[in-house]
Design an enzyme around this catalytic site. Structure first.
Site, mmCIF file in Angstrom:
data_model
loop_
_atom_site.group_PDB
_atom_site.id
_atom_site.type_symbol
_atom_site.label_atom_id
_atom_site.label_comp_id
_atom_site.label_asym_id
_atom_site.label_seq_id
_atom_site.Cartn_x
_atom_site.Cartn_y
_atom_site.Cartn_z
ATOM 1 N N HIS A 79 122.998 31.964 11.687
ATOM 2 C CA HIS A 79 123.121 33.395 11.989
ATOM 3 C C HIS A 79 124.523 33.937 11.807
ATOM 4 C CE1 HIS A 79 119.131 33.881 13.894
ATOM 5 N NE2 HIS A 79 119.296 32.604 14.189
ATOM 6 N N LYS A 105 126.443 47.974 19.760
ATOM 7 C CA LYS A 105 126.371 46.560 19.392
ATOM 8 C C LYS A 105 127.507 45.841 20.100
ATOM 9 C CE LYS A 105 126.671 47.971 14.988
ATOM 10 N NZ LYS A 105 125.516 47.294 14.464
ATOM 11 N N ARG A 106 127.524 44.497 20.029
ATOM 12 C CA ARG A 106 128.651 43.782 20.596
ATOM 13 C C ARG A 106 129.954 44.320 20.008
ATOM 14 N NH1 ARG A 106 127.833 38.863 23.184
ATOM 15 N NH2 ARG A 106 130.048 39.014 23.605
ATOM 16 N N LYS A 108 132.817 44.139 13.288
ATOM 17 C CA LYS A 108 131.850 45.243 13.341
ATOM 18 C C LYS A 108 132.553 46.608 13.228
ATOM 19 C CE LYS A 108 128.519 42.577 16.144
ATOM 20 N NZ LYS A 108 127.245 42.543 15.403
ATOM 21 N N THR A 114 120.261 43.817 13.266
ATOM 22 C CA THR A 114 118.860 44.151 13.522
ATOM 23 C C THR A 114 118.740 45.550 14.130
ATOM 24 O OG1 THR A 114 119.116 42.793 15.507
ATOM 25 C CG2 THR A 114 117.813 41.860 13.710
ATOM 26 N N LYS A 132 116.013 48.927 13.784
ATOM 27 C CA LYS A 132 115.431 49.691 14.894
ATOM 28 C C LYS A 132 115.708 51.179 14.707
ATOM 29 C CE LYS A 132 116.327 45.643 17.679
ATOM 30 N NZ LYS A 132 117.381 44.932 18.415
HETATM 31 C C1 26Q Z 1 129.133 29.456 20.151
HETATM 32 C C2 26Q Z 1 129.967 28.534 20.739
HETATM 33 C C3 26Q Z 1 130.368 28.687 22.050
HETATM 34 C C4 26Q Z 1 129.934 29.779 22.781
HETATM 35 C C5 26Q Z 1 129.104 30.698 22.194
HETATM 36 C C6 26Q Z 1 128.699 30.542 20.881
HETATM 37 C C7 26Q Z 1 127.821 31.535 20.253
HETATM 38 C C8 26Q Z 1 126.894 32.232 21.016
HETATM 39 C C9 26Q Z 1 126.091 33.200 20.446
HETATM 40 C C10 26Q Z 1 127.903 31.836 18.905
HETATM 41 C C11 26Q Z 1 127.103 32.793 18.340
HETATM 42 C C12 26Q Z 1 126.193 33.496 19.097
HETATM 43 C C13 26Q Z 1 125.350 34.576 18.574
HETATM 44 C C14 26Q Z 1 125.386 35.021 17.344
HETATM 45 C C15 26Q Z 1 124.587 36.178 16.917
HETATM 46 O O1 26Q Z 1 124.020 36.894 17.727
HETATM 47 N N1 26Q Z 1 124.503 36.404 15.605
HETATM 48 C C16 26Q Z 1 123.761 37.546 15.094
HETATM 49 O O2 26Q Z 1 122.444 37.127 14.807
HETATM 50 C C17 26Q Z 1 121.638 38.210 14.446
HETATM 51 C C18 26Q Z 1 120.216 37.697 14.283
HETATM 52 O O3 26Q Z 1 120.113 36.931 13.133
HETATM 53 C C19 26Q Z 1 122.155 38.875 13.180
HETATM 54 O O4 26Q Z 1 121.370 40.012 12.909
HETATM 55 C C20 26Q Z 1 123.606 39.282 13.350
HETATM 56 O O5 26Q Z 1 124.120 39.761 12.118
HETATM 57 C C21 26Q Z 1 124.424 38.091 13.832
HETATM 58 O O6 26Q Z 1 125.753 38.504 14.123
#
Ligand code: 26Q
Length: 811
Positions: A356, A544-545, A550, A652, A656
């Protein structure tokens, strides 16, 4: 589909209320009414839940398990009522009792067990699997505290813990009889018995994994799948009273706390590499419990372990659950006694992996000594996977040390989870076309050339049931009235709406619907922030985050620029706009937190300046979550999707928004590209660098933000405003943002894209003046949004990756 009439519903509801609260309905608070309703709906679900499980046991159809550290479900009541097909009956029955269904629905605490896109995608996928009659279940962690609640104090983000279970959770069911033990630490004793190696794990710390099941209700099809979330407890949950007499109770308590810490909190971090032992523990905890429980169930139903991969698919949502690979190996080797080659064939055929993100910081790596001491047997298995893999690489690439060390699973004193996920699975997919191409050609190119057939694309989707039917009843009604109900089961049929979009009466209706939704949002904004916004202005939204890539900063700089222009030229003719922001910053992500503060300061300044107030307002809505997203998205005119090209894997919310008839202003990044391809250049506003240009800059350099700053007085003055006291008396307050843009040369090309962004925004202004044409554009977006239903995505996963037969076709 459940058939129930108003009278029997009312009777059942009153009875339920009395049963759980021991008092009459009329005496109770709204929260109690919500609890009774939730509990009644759960009863309605119970029978079909049991029947679905029976069906899965009897038919022996392939079971898909979606493993994810995050499930961002939001509220469940409205979803369940909609999917059961009883929302209208329930609403009317409650009205007879002078109860507002919406008010009860709004009392439910959001189930916020996720950071953002990845977690919400998991929730949309569960909904689509159930609605398509696919035997697909979720597996994750029941965090005691979900994603933090955000408060804004003096413009600054303050994090408050999200105690979402405080008032109970009507949807979950604790399953004591389905507990598993997960083993941490200790040592491995190796012995050779009858020529075969035997590995015994001793001196380990056992942790009890207790599952809580939540029903996932399919849309009007009687299918109820399961989301199973694991909670960590001590094996001996009771206090050891002898420890009291020995005075060791503090130690005992400490031990209990350390075990329970495993499922205590969700890491609020979707960007940086967090090298925390606890996170590794969390990952192994739920993955081990999940895999053990899947294999136990499979064997209980008479399954032959050698054909596990024919009946079970395990999908890992990013690398976070990658330990599923060595865990399956451990069970097949140590408990089932299979030989390595056979165990490996079964494991890799069972597991598939989605990537992702291409942000290097987010790629998980674990220090070897931590990994080894926490998971000694798993480490041995990973070591052997690595040795065998490197030996194969040596055969193909003899002497190419650089390549082999780049691809190795263990290197530089670390275990690289992405490499393990690729090697140990049969499918690796990206989440939008460009993202997958970048994985193949850049980030994972070594692996792509080695395993070309593993790589594939599955462009993300969103469930149109929540994000259209539930979120936007007004628009849903218009669609049903004009093109019929077909699109509800076949969202691609929304295309029929395209024929209607030139019709002026439809354009007017679209306008009215958006207007009413905007009026509702304006009320929420007033309640939350005390700011009066004009529903006739353009609602221009970025939610968004908060993250540098972004580029909320780009949006904010453009607002600062517009403000300057309006001050210089008070007669400037622009369509009034309301700029709306929402989003959380990871607590340790300094720049993101500064960005929030800047937006709030800009908002404060502009909203209190009567010279510009009939033209622009800026709003930062705090505590952005799924429920707030629903309210905002249906009321949006302009959707901001302005990430640095190549950085947003898919996005995503872009889908929406279009489904709710917003026009998108976007870079050609992530799924924005597919959206552009669907609606055509006339119905989306594209700006900025393309992916080749960005990749070229990253590779060859040649970009200087200072040159742009120097040569463009407009940009210069907005940038200078960051540090001249205009938005904060403390001039140093936003220096970090300034330094990122100028001395650190603006990694995300904010300045480079600035001019093109302003021009694109000017185009929006012109387009919005022709209201009929604007509504036509909105209509085209709605008509082309069906392809972005997660039903399409899930069918592609089911057919292309999981080999899950659709026994009960519902298409
Ligand atoms: C990793 C290591 C330590 C702590 C946290 C993490 C961590 C946690 C969550 C790394 C990544 C995430 C989440 C990533 C995420 O939400 N990515 C998004 O995924 C969506 C669904 O595929 C995409 O639409 C977005 O583009 C993408 O940013």
């Amino acid at each position: 589909m459940l058939t129930i009439d108003k009278r029997s519903f009312k009777r059942a509801y009153k009875k339920k209320y009395l049963e759980i609260h021991g008092e009459e309905l009329s005496d109770g608070s709204n929260y109690k009414k919500y609890e009774a309703l939730g509990s009644l709906v759960r009863d309605y679900v119970a029978e079909n839940w049991m029947k679905t499980n029976k069906r899965y046991s009897n038919t022996g159809e392939k079971q898909v398990y979606y493993f994810s550290m995050e499930f961002l479900l939001g509220r469940l009541l409205g979803d369940a009522l909609l999917n059961l097909g009883i929302r209208d009956v329930c609403k009317e029955a409650l009205e007879d009792l002078s109860i507002s269904l919406e008010e009860l629905e709004n009392l439910e605490h959001d189930q916020g067990l996720g950071n953002g896109g990845l977690g919400r995608l998991a929730a949309c996928f569960l909904d689509s699997m159930a609605s398509l009659n696919i035997a697909g279940h979720g597996c994750g962690i029941r965090y005691k505290y979900g994603f933090f609640e955000q408060k804004i104090i003096d413009g600054v983000q303050v994090e408050v813990s999200d105690n979402w279970l405080r008032d109970g959770n009507v949807w979950e069911k604790r399953k004591n009889d389905k507990r598993e033990i997960v083993k941490f630490g200790g040592n491995i004793i190796e012995e050779e018995i009858n020529g075969k190696m035997k590995f015994t794990h001793v001196n380990y710390e056992p942790v009890l994994a207790v599952p809580y099941d939540t029903p996932v209700v399919g849309y009007e099809n009687n299918t109820i799948n399961t989301l199973r979330l694991w909670s960590a407890e001590t094996v001996n949950n009771e206090f050891d009273f002898s420890s009291f007499s020995r005075g060791e109770f503090l130690k005992a308590l400490e031990y209990k706390n350390s075990v329970e810490a495993i499922s205590q909190v969700l890491y609020p971090d979707d960007s940086q590499y967090e090298g925390k032992m606890l996170r590794l523990k969390q990952q192994y905890f739920f993955v081990s419990a999940g895999v053990q429980c899947i294999i136990r169930r499979y064997k209980r139903h008479g399954g032959d372990i050698r054909s596990l991969d024919e009946k079970i698919a395990i999908h890992i949502n990013d690398t976070h659950p990658t330990l599923a690979i060595p865990e399956i190996m451990r069970i097949l080797l140590d408990e089932e006694g299979l030989a390595w080659e056979e165990a490996w064939r079964i494991t890799t055929n069972t597991v598939s992996y989605t990537n992702h993100t291409i942000l290097a910081e987010a790629l998980e790596k674990w220090p070897l000594d931590m990994f080894k001491s926490l998971l000694p047997r798993i480490y041995m298995i990973v070591e052997e996977i690595n040795e065998r893999f490197c030996a194969d690489l040596w055969n193909s690439y003899t002497g190419q040390w650089d390549k082999i060390s780049r691809m190795a699973i263990i290197a530089d004193g670390q275990v690289r989870m992405a490499n393990l996920a690729i090697v140990g699975s049969h499918s690796v997919n990206g989440v939008a076309k460009l993202h997958t191409e970048i994985l193949k050609k850049q980030e994972m190119s070594d692996f792509y050339y080695y395993y070309p057939n593993k790589f594939n694309n599955k462009t993300n989707g969103i469930t149109h049931r929540r994000w259209l039917l539930k979120t936007n009843p007004r628009l849903t009604k218009l669609l049903v009235d004009t093109i019929g109900e077909g699109f509800i089961k076949h969202p691609i049929d929304l295309e029929a709406f395209e024929k209607k979009v030139n019709d002026e009466s439809i354009q007017r209706e679209l306008y009215n619907i958006k207007k009413e939704n905007k009026e509702n949002l304006a009320e929420t904004i007033y309640e939350k922030n005390g700011i009066k916004v004009d529903p006739n202005s353009i609602f221009d939204v970025q939610i968004k985050r908060i993250h540098a890539y972004k580029r909320q900063i780009l949006n904010c700089l453009r607002i600062m620029d517009l403000y300057n222009k309006l001050l210089e030229n008070p007669g400037l003719d622009i369509v009034p706009r309301t700029f709306i922001f929402g989003g959380k910053a990871a607590p340790a992500y300094h720049l993101a937190k500064k960005t929030i503060e800047l937006i709030n300061r800009v908002a404060q300044k502009i909203n209190n300046d009567p010279r510009v107030n009939d033209k622009i307002k800026v709003v930062f809505l705090d505590n952005y979550n799924v429920s707030l997203a629903e309210e905002i998205i249906r009321a949006t005119d302009l959707s901001e999707q302005i990430s640095t090209t190549t950085k947003e894997a898919s996005g995503t919310s872009n889908m929406k928004f279009m489904m709710n008839g917003a026009v998108t202003i976007a870079t050609l990044d992530g799924a924005n590209i597919e959206i552009r391809d669907e609606v055509g250049d006339d119905n989306i506003i594209i700006f900025g660098l393309n992916s080749n240009e960005v990749l070229n800059y990253y590779k060859n350099g040649g970009y200087s933000s200072f040159d742009i700053y120097k040569n463009d007085p407009r940009i210069q003055s907005s940038i200078d405003d960051l540090i001249n006291g205009k938005y904060h008396f403390d001039r140093e307050r936003f220096r970090e943002i300034y330094e990122n843009l100028i001395p650190y040369n603006d990694q995300f090309f904010v300045l480079k894209d600035f001019d093109s962004y302003i021009k694109a925004q000017d185009r929006v202004d012109k387009l919005y003046r022709d209201m009929n044409n604007w509504q036509r554009m909105c209509g085209v977006n709605i008509a082309h949004s069906g392809i972005f239903s997660s039903d399409r995505t899930i069918l592609q996963y089911a057919n292309g990756i999981w080999g899950a037969e659709l026994l009960y076709k519902n298409l």
